[in-house]
Design a protein around this motif. Structure first.
Motif, PDB file in Angstrom:
ATOM      1  N   UNK A  16      40.826  42.387  37.279  1.00 53.28           N
ATOM      2  CA  UNK A  16      42.052  43.528  37.125  1.00 53.28           C
ATOM      3  C   UNK A  16      41.127  44.420  37.960  1.00 53.28           C
ATOM      4  N   UNK A  17      40.427  45.238  37.656  1.00 52.82           N
ATOM      5  CA  UNK A  17      39.810  46.330  38.479  1.00 52.82           C
ATOM      6  C   UNK A  17      39.675  46.769  39.629  1.00 52.82           C
ATOM      7  N   UNK A  18      39.020  45.165  39.831  1.00 54.55           N
ATOM      8  CA  UNK A  18      38.474  44.746  40.810  1.00 54.55           C
ATOM      9  C   UNK A  18      39.840  44.392  42.242  1.00 54.55           C
ATOM     10  N   UNK A  19      40.741  43.904  41.473  1.00 55.65           N
ATOM     11  CA  UNK A  19      41.970  43.487  42.226  1.00 55.65           C
ATOM     12  C   UNK A  19      42.766  44.969  42.247  1.00 55.65           C
ATOM     13  N   UNK A  20      42.285  45.902  41.804  1.00 55.14           N
ATOM     14  CA  UNK A  20      42.895  46.764  41.446  1.00 55.14           C
ATOM     15  C   UNK A  20      42.669  47.934  43.255  1.00 55.14           C
ATOM     16  N   UNK A  21      41.432  48.157  42.834  1.00 54.28           N
ATOM     17  CA  UNK A  21      40.731  48.578  44.643  1.00 54.28           C
ATOM     18  C   UNK A  21      41.347  47.492  45.314  1.00 54.28           C
ATOM     19  N   UNK A  22      40.666  46.520  46.067  1.00 47.92           N
ATOM     20  CA  UNK A  22      41.179  45.783  47.122  1.00 47.92           C
ATOM     21  C   UNK A  22      42.795  46.358  47.304  1.00 47.92           C
ATOM     22  N   UNK A  23      43.564  46.290  46.500  1.00 41.58           N
ATOM     23  CA  UNK A  23      45.114  46.497  46.723  1.00 41.58           C
ATOM     24  C   UNK A  23      45.206  47.748  47.519  1.00 41.58           C
ATOM     25  N   UNK A  24      44.816  48.599  47.923  1.00 39.90           N
ATOM     26  CA  UNK A  24      44.310  49.996  48.129  1.00 39.90           C
ATOM     27  C   UNK A  24      44.661  50.204  49.041  1.00 39.90           C
ATOM     28  N   UNK A  25      43.405  48.363  49.808  1.00 32.34           N
ATOM     29  CA  UNK A  25      43.590  48.232  50.969  1.00 32.34           C
ATOM     30  C   UNK A  25      44.769  48.322  51.612  1.00 32.34           C
ATOM     31  N   UNK A  26      45.069  48.719  53.137  1.00 33.80           N
ATOM     32  CA  UNK A  26      46.543  48.559  54.119  1.00 33.80           C
ATOM     33  C   UNK A  26      46.143  47.065  54.105  1.00 33.80           C
ATOM     34  N   UNK A  27      47.289  46.111  54.401  1.00 33.02           N
ATOM     35  CA  UNK A  27      47.740  44.964  54.133  1.00 33.02           C
ATOM     36  C   UNK A  27      47.291  44.048  53.009  1.00 33.02           C
ATOM     37  N   UNK A  28      46.368  44.592  52.443  1.00 33.55           N
ATOM     38  CA  UNK A  28      45.321  43.336  51.060  1.00 33.55           C
ATOM     39  C   UNK A  28      47.238  42.878  50.200  1.00 33.55           C
ATOM     40  N   UNK A  29      46.710  41.243  50.331  1.00 33.75           N
ATOM     41  CA  UNK A  29      47.495  41.278  49.675  1.00 33.75           C
ATOM     42  C   UNK A  29      46.284  40.234  48.483  1.00 33.75           C
ATOM     43  N   UNK A  30      45.808  40.192  47.372  1.00 31.86           N
ATOM     44  CA  UNK A  30      45.638  39.654  46.531  1.00 31.86           C
ATOM     45  C   UNK A  30      45.153  40.067  44.822  1.00 31.86           C
ATOM     46  N   UNK A  31      45.303  38.995  44.613  1.00 32.25           N
ATOM     47  CA  UNK A  31      45.411  38.575  42.996  1.00 32.25           C
ATOM     48  C   UNK A  31      44.261  38.447  42.141  1.00 32.25           C
ATOM     49  N   UNK A  32      44.149  39.229  40.858  1.00 30.62           N
ATOM     50  CA  UNK A  32      42.597  38.815  40.556  1.00 30.62           C
ATOM     51  C   UNK A  32      42.789  37.695  40.306  1.00 30.62           C
ATOM     52  N   UNK A  33      41.187  36.417  39.797  1.00 28.42           N
ATOM     53  CA  UNK A  33      41.603  35.319  38.988  1.00 28.42           C
ATOM     54  C   UNK A  33      41.388  35.519  37.903  1.00 28.42           C
ATOM     55  N   UNK A  34      41.986  34.181  37.183  1.00 32.98           N
ATOM     56  CA  UNK A  34      41.933  33.577  35.572  1.00 32.98           C
ATOM     57  C   UNK A  34      40.899  33.682  35.442  1.00 32.98           C
ATOM     58  N   UNK A  35      41.045  33.934  34.062  1.00 37.26           N
ATOM     59  CA  UNK A  35      39.424  33.877  33.325  1.00 37.26           C
ATOM     60  C   UNK A  35      39.097  32.063  33.632  1.00 37.26           C
ATOM     61  N   UNK A  36      39.259  31.218  33.393  1.00 35.59           N
ATOM     62  CA  UNK A  36      39.183  29.328  33.808  1.00 35.59           C
ATOM     63  C   UNK A  36      38.905  29.323  35.126  1.00 35.59           C
TER      64      UNK A  36
END
Length: 187
Positions: A16-36
């Motif tokens: 989620x922390x990594x996804x939060x940083x990636x969400x700052x990239x313009x046009x990025x649509x990225x969601x954190x993967x689940x633990x599984x």
């Protein structure tokens, strides 16, 4: 690698922390993967890429001014072995085994690790991992080639042998090994 930066967080929190940083990239649509999903990806990856990264990345961390890092111009290093308990899975038990040397079998599978680390920073610069029944000298032997001329390797008497000494000296490193000296009989 991100788990090392956030050692108190689990897989999902780090993702989620990594996804939060990636969400700052313009046009990025990225969601954190689940633990599984992370666990599944790690299983598919296997151990070889992780080993390869570890072979390339570790290095001593102490600087010239780090207290205790140097002795007479040599970087002070140590080699030692230890056992770690692993998750209780059939795969781990098959790969690493369970120690039963004390007359009982351990609850968890165990892996034996032999590592060379920098004494001042505790940075591990080389390591081998095998089943709990592997010998420390055997695991240590291939690590000696990772030494450099600037290093002073310290080792306890369990690591001393002429073949190990010769292999370590081929690297140009200096060695300080404890050796077993039998007591002489007192008449």
């Amino acid at each position: 690698m991100a788990l090392c930066l956030h050692p108190d967080d689990d897989y999902e929190e780090v993702a989620k922390k990594l996804a939060g940083v990636l969400a700052l990239v313009p046009g990025a649509h990225w969601q954190a993967p689940t633990g599984g999903a992370i666990n599944q990806a790690r299983q598919q990856l296997g151990s070889e890429p992780v080993k390869e990264v570890f072979q390339q990345v570790p290095r001593p961390a102490a600087t010239e001014s780090t207290p205790g890092a140097w002795l007479h111009g040599r970087r002070v290093m140590a080699i030692d072995g230890f056992v770690v308990e692993l998750p209780d899975t059939e795969a781990n038990a098959a790969e690493f085994g369970r120690d039963s040397a004390g007359g009982y079998e351990t609850v968890f599978p165990q892996a034996r690790v032999v590592a060379i680390s920098e004494c001042a920073s505790h940075a591990i610069v080389a390591a081998n991992v095998a089943g709990c029944w592997a010998g420390e000298q055997t695991l240590a032997f291939s690590l000696y080639q990772r030494l450099t001329e600037e290093m002073l390797l310290t080792a306890d008497r369990g690591f001393y042998s002429f073949p190990a000494w010769n292999e370590a000296r081929r690297s140009g490193a200096h060695l300080l090994c404890a050796a077993h000296v039998p007591r002489s009989s007192v008449g």
